[in-house]
Each structure stands twice: as structure tokens, then as C-alpha cells.
Design an enzyme around this catalytic site. Structure first.
Site, PDB file in Angstrom:
ATOM      1  N   GLN A 129       0.919  -1.156  -0.119  1.00 18.42           N
ATOM      2  CA  GLN A 129      -0.065  -0.093   0.071  1.00 18.42           C
ATOM      3  C   GLN A 129       0.985   1.132  -0.093  1.00 18.42           C
ATOM      4  O   GLN A 129       0.450   2.434  -0.167  1.00 18.42           O
ATOM      5  CB  GLN A 129      -0.996  -0.097   1.393  1.00 18.42           C
ATOM      6  CG  GLN A 129      -1.775  -1.235   1.326  1.00 18.42           C
ATOM      7  CD  GLN A 129      -2.510  -1.083   2.622  1.00 18.42           C
ATOM      8  OE1 GLN A 129      -1.986  -1.584   3.794  1.00 18.42           O
ATOM      9  NE2 GLN A 129      -3.853  -0.471   2.728  1.00 18.42           N
ATOM     10  N   ASP A 142       6.182   4.978  -1.075  1.00 16.84           N
ATOM     11  CA  ASP A 142       7.366   5.576  -0.771  1.00 16.84           C
ATOM     12  C   ASP A 142       8.693   4.917  -1.660  1.00 16.84           C
ATOM     13  O   ASP A 142       9.631   5.485  -1.769  1.00 16.84           O
ATOM     14  CB  ASP A 142       7.907   5.472   0.686  1.00 16.84           C
ATOM     15  CG  ASP A 142       7.455   4.181   1.229  1.00 16.84           C
ATOM     16  OD1 ASP A 142       7.799   3.153   0.561  1.00 16.84           O
ATOM     17  OD2 ASP A 142       7.089   4.065   2.434  1.00 16.84           O
ATOM     18  N   HIS A 183      -1.098   1.308  -4.782  1.00 15.84           N
ATOM     19  CA  HIS A 183      -1.497   2.766  -4.355  1.00 15.84           C
ATOM     20  C   HIS A 183      -0.480   3.520  -5.476  1.00 15.84           C
ATOM     21  O   HIS A 183      -0.552   4.873  -5.115  1.00 15.84           O
ATOM     22  CB  HIS A 183      -1.444   3.145  -3.072  1.00 15.84           C
ATOM     23  CG  HIS A 183      -2.453   2.813  -2.110  1.00 15.84           C
ATOM     24  ND1 HIS A 183      -2.540   3.084  -0.872  1.00 15.84           N
ATOM     25  CD2 HIS A 183      -3.527   2.147  -2.579  1.00 15.84           C
ATOM     26  CE1 HIS A 183      -3.691   2.313  -0.297  1.00 15.84           C
ATOM     27  NE2 HIS A 183      -4.427   1.842  -1.435  1.00 15.84           N
ATOM     28  N   CYS A 193       2.598  15.154 -16.946  1.00 18.75           N
ATOM     29  CA  CYS A 193       1.584  16.187 -17.071  1.00 18.75           C
ATOM     30  C   CYS A 193       0.175  15.705 -17.319  1.00 18.75           C
ATOM     31  O   CYS A 193       0.278  14.874 -18.082  1.00 18.75           O
ATOM     32  CB  CYS A 193       2.100  17.202 -18.199  1.00 18.75           C
ATOM     33  SG  CYS A 193       0.963  18.217 -18.797  1.00 18.75           S
ATOM     34  N   CYS A 225      -0.727  16.907 -21.208  1.00 18.07           N
ATOM     35  CA  CYS A 225      -0.368  16.474 -22.264  1.00 18.07           C
ATOM     36  C   CYS A 225       0.568  14.927 -22.220  1.00 18.07           C
ATOM     37  O   CYS A 225       0.828  14.422 -23.271  1.00 18.07           O
ATOM     38  CB  CYS A 225       0.981  17.445 -22.983  1.00 18.07           C
ATOM     39  SG  CYS A 225       2.475  17.477 -22.113  1.00 18.07           S
ATOM     40  N   GLY A 255       2.364  -4.892   8.934  1.00 16.07           N
ATOM     41  CA  GLY A 255       2.183  -3.560   9.149  1.00 16.07           C
ATOM     42  C   GLY A 255       1.128  -2.781   8.445  1.00 16.07           C
ATOM     43  O   GLY A 255       1.159  -1.609   8.115  1.00 16.07           O
ATOM     44  N   THR A 256      -0.142  -3.387   8.270  1.00 15.97           N
ATOM     45  CA  THR A 256      -1.278  -2.753   7.862  1.00 15.97           C
ATOM     46  C   THR A 256      -2.415  -3.215   8.716  1.00 15.97           C
ATOM     47  O   THR A 256      -2.601  -4.272   9.289  1.00 15.97           O
ATOM     48  CB  THR A 256      -1.555  -3.244   6.274  1.00 15.97           C
ATOM     49  OG1 THR A 256      -2.783  -2.722   5.802  1.00 15.97           O
ATOM     50  CG2 THR A 256      -1.599  -4.536   6.295  1.00 15.97           C
ATOM     51  N   PRO A 316       2.328  -4.094  15.692  1.00 11.64           N
ATOM     52  CA  PRO A 316       2.304  -4.101  16.985  1.00 11.64           C
ATOM     53  C   PRO A 316       0.994  -4.223  17.709  1.00 11.64           C
ATOM     54  O   PRO A 316       0.777  -4.316  18.985  1.00 11.64           O
ATOM     55  CB  PRO A 316       3.246  -2.694  17.183  1.00 11.64           C
ATOM     56  CG  PRO A 316       2.873  -2.237  15.883  1.00 11.64           C
ATOM     57  CD  PRO A 316       2.794  -3.060  14.852  1.00 11.64           C
TER      58      PRO A 316
END
Length: 256
Positions: free
Chosen positions: A108, A111, A128, A136, A139, A199-200, A226
Site C-alpha cells: 500500500q 515511498d 497505490h 503532465c 499532455c 504493518g497494515t 504491534p
């Protein structure tokens, strides 16, 4: 290490598995110094300086309506990513992929840390999108990396036509990239021997579905987090802690 510990159990299952899916979220990059957030990129919680929910500021409609406002927060997100680096959790996952040629990563995160850590692009699904290269909206011309545009006037403009640039990232209220979804479901149809969620908070269907499908088919499932998530009671093994600490132990236990 106790041979019946959660880490040892997961290592044993991954050692036997051939087809593996590692699903990662903002908690993995939090250990690199990126703040966690349930949505885009993990940077914000709550409201912007303008009193808007961050989901509104970092949305596709806002980029069209007020590109300067949207880019104010895209730039902060970009600066946070550029200031951080992959951690031992990313590196352990890349090491697992090196040993397991049918190990995929579904992330997800936007970075780019999995790529930087050595995960092969051909087995990386960035659901993501990512923060570079900019292109752009008018264009379609590519306009290089993110960093060169972060310190000038916002929004950055196309050198060719003057249109507003944007990164290939999925903003709020935008569709997930079709190619990434197609790749995920193509691999899901082949089946996975093991799925590891790292970690999600697992609040999206495309996170939950691979876990449930794999478990129903008799495969192995595990979680690293955690805290308690929606999946914590639906996986075979829950490893409580930070990915930064746990993933290197899991991988070293496989190949010791």
C-alpha cells in the site's frame, strides 16, 4: 530460539512454501520514520491547516479544483519520503524474494522503499502507485523525479505545455491502477502457499481477500503488527511487534 515460537513457526512455513505473498502497509515504513496513516502514504491524521480533512486535500477532485492546495500536501508527503530510507524490514523482505523466485510483494506504500531495498520490480505490486516520475495531466509528458519540483512554485508545471504535473499515485477518490489489480488477481488465481501481512490495518478488501482465500485453500497465513487488526484472529500466526525487529529474525531463521 524456541522451535515453537511464532517466529520459528512462520519461518518453517515460509521455508516450505514456494508461492508467497507479502502484503505491506504504512507500519513497515513507520520504522523508517514515516508517520502512519490509514490511507495515502501514511503522513497525516486529522485536518489540514485549512480545516479540511486530509482525505479532501489529497484527493483527485482537489487536484483538479485547487492544484496548489493539493500539491502543498503532496510536497510534504514527498519530502518525508525523500528524507527517509528503507529499513531492515524492507531488506529482509527483499532477501526473502531473492531466495524465493515466486515470492511477491503487494504494498500500500508509495515511498518506493521496496524497490530501493532490492525487491524486484517484476514481483512488486504497488497498489497505490508511487511518487515518481511526475507527468503532465494535460499532455502526458514525463517530467523527471519528484525532488527537483518540491522547492519551486507549486503546483509544478509542465515545461512543454504549462499543464499541472502530478505523480503516478492514487489519490483519495481515485480508482486503483488497473494493471496492479489485474496482476494481483492473476497471481491470486494461481494461488499462494503462504501469505504474510506486515504493518497494515487490513481494512481494504484486496488486503483481506488474499488472506482468506489462501487460508480456505489450506495455505499458511501470518501477521506482523504491534497492535490488533481486523485480521489478527483470522490468521494462523500473529507476531506482535515491529516489522523492523521481526522480519529480519524470520528470514534469518529460514536461512540460518
Amino acid at each position: 530460539m524456541d522451535s515453537h515460537s511464532p517466529i520459528a513457526t512462520v519461518a518453517q512455513a515460509l521455508r516450505r512454501a514456494e508461492r508467497i505473498l507479502v502484503i505491506t502497509g504504512a507500519g513497515l515504513s513507520a520504522d523508517s520514520g514515516m508517520p502512519t496513516y490509514r490511507g495515502l502514504g501514511g503522513l497525516y491524521n486529522g485536518r489540514t491547516e485549512e480545516g479540511l480533512p486530509i482525505e479532501a486535500a489529497l484527493s483527485g477532485p482537489m487536484l483538479r479544483r485547487d492544484p496548489a492546495l493539493c500539491w502543498k500536501y503532496l510536497a510534504e508527503l514527498g519530502k518525508a519520503c525523500l528524507a527517509a530510507r528503507p529499513n531492515a524490514g524492507h531488506e529482509a523482505i527483499a532477501e526473502l524474494q531473492k531466495h524465493k523466485p515466486e515470492c511477491w510483494v503487494l504494498t500500500q506504500n508509495i515511498d518506493g522503499f521496496h524497490r530501493q531495498a532490492g525487491s524486484p520490480a517484476e514481483r512488486l505490486i504497488e497498489i497505490h502507485g508511487e511518487l515518481a516520475p511526475l507527468y503532465c495531466q494535460s499532455c502526458g509528458a514525463e517530467s523527471g523525479g519528484l525532488e527537483e519540483h518540491l522547492h519551486g512554485q507549486l503546483p509544478p508545471r509542465c515545461a512543454a505545455c504549462g499543464g499541472v504535473l502530478r505523480p503516478p499515485v492514487v489519490l483519495f477518490e481515485e480508482m486503483l491502477p488497473e494493471e496492479a489489480i489485474d496482476t494481483l488477481y492473476r497471481e491470486l488465481r494461481k494461488g499462494f502457499d503462504a501469505v504474510l501481512v506486515v504493518g497494515t490495518t487490513a481494512s481494504f478488501p484486496y488486503i483481506v481477500e488474499p488472506v482468506l482465500r489462501t487460508r480456505q485453500a489450506g495455505g499458511f497465513t501470518a501477521e506482523v503488527n504491534p497492535g490488533v487488526t481486523d485480521l489478527s484472529e483470522r490468521v494462523d500466526v500473529k507476531m506482535t511487534g515491529r516489522a523492523l525487529d521481526i522480519m529480519p529474525q524470520v528470514v534469518s531463521h529460514i536461512y540460518r
